[in-house]
Design an enzyme around this catalytic site. Sequence first.
Site, PDB file in Angstrom:
ATOM      1  N   SER A 149      -0.521   9.871  70.083  1.00 26.34           N
ATOM      2  CA  SER A 149      -1.979   9.887  70.003  1.00 26.34           C
ATOM      3  C   SER A 149      -2.514  11.029  69.165  1.00 26.34           C
ATOM      4  O   SER A 149      -3.664  11.009  68.753  1.00 26.34           O
ATOM      5  CB  SER A 149      -2.570  10.001  71.418  1.00 26.34           C
ATOM      6  N   CYS A 150      -1.704  12.051  68.910  1.00 30.03           N
ATOM      7  CA  CYS A 150      -2.221  13.221  68.192  1.00 30.03           C
ATOM      8  C   CYS A 150      -1.114  13.839  67.385  1.00 30.03           C
ATOM      9  O   CYS A 150      -0.226  14.477  67.933  1.00 30.03           O
ATOM     10  CB  CYS A 150      -2.799  14.241  69.154  1.00 30.03           C
ATOM     11  N   GLY A 151      -1.150  13.676  66.084  1.00 32.95           N
ATOM     12  CA  GLY A 151      -0.108  14.216  65.236  1.00 32.95           C
ATOM     13  C   GLY A 151      -0.207  15.693  65.000  1.00 32.95           C
ATOM     14  O   GLY A 151       0.685  16.279  64.402  1.00 32.95           O
TER      15      GLY A 151
END
Length: 279
Positions: free
Chosen positions: A114-116
């Site tokens: 969901s969050c790189g």
Amino acid sequence: MGRVTERRRTIRVRDGAVSARPDTLVAEEPLEIRLNGRPLAITMRTPGDDFALAAGFLVSEGVIGSADEVRSIVYCAGAKDDGSNTYNVVDVQLAPGVPVPDITLERNVYTTSSCGLCGKASLDAVRTTTRHPIADTPPVRVAPELLSGLPDRLRAAQRVFDRTGGLHAAALFTEDGEPLDVREDVGRHNAVDKLVGRALREGLLPLSRAILLVSGRASFELAQKAVMAGVPVLAAVSAPSSLAVDLAAETGLTLVGFLRGPDMNVYAGEERIALHTGV
């Protein structure tokens, strides 16, 4: 090699009726990316196109900019204690003479689906100078009607989504709206990296005449990945973040959000959209 989908037992409740049946789910497994044998990053991804994912990630990080800077990409044998291969660890060997970035614990990245950006020391750490500045000469010019038809074309190409309902997608189109490539992944950033990595390996960077469409929101990270690949137009079916808009304005990227049917918001680079307005 991991499977793209897996089956799991589920209890279904429909109009008060309860039944047990198998359900098809999108697979999610970790992929460790090593650079010249040293761990660099871990991302949670849908197995498939792993070499392209690793290459695209390195483009996004500013490590490489062309296919000739990569000597090889391989799965690491003996990734498990018993010597078997999990196909969840890839090693990218850079070509001779290509500088290897300093890999420190602070720089190491743990990337979730969901969050790189998780694990980055700061947002400033990802404002990497691109090898491919946006340089569409003459400028790409896109009609709103062309953009409005792209989400349906992307959705029609999402084969795994049809079976699972649990995947993000990203697609590259020509400035005339012709599809170039579509990738799916549990993480939208991975889907974009797979696109960029495939383009790199095919010698197509920079993508200076392409439109990048993503199935969800447009985060700072996705805007950065577009800029690093030289993409002039990024469109998303959902909202952009404030930092994505700021980055687009700073780099000359055209950023479109809430692309749903004939409706859309143009947050930056409106000169590439053939708008008929007096605003």
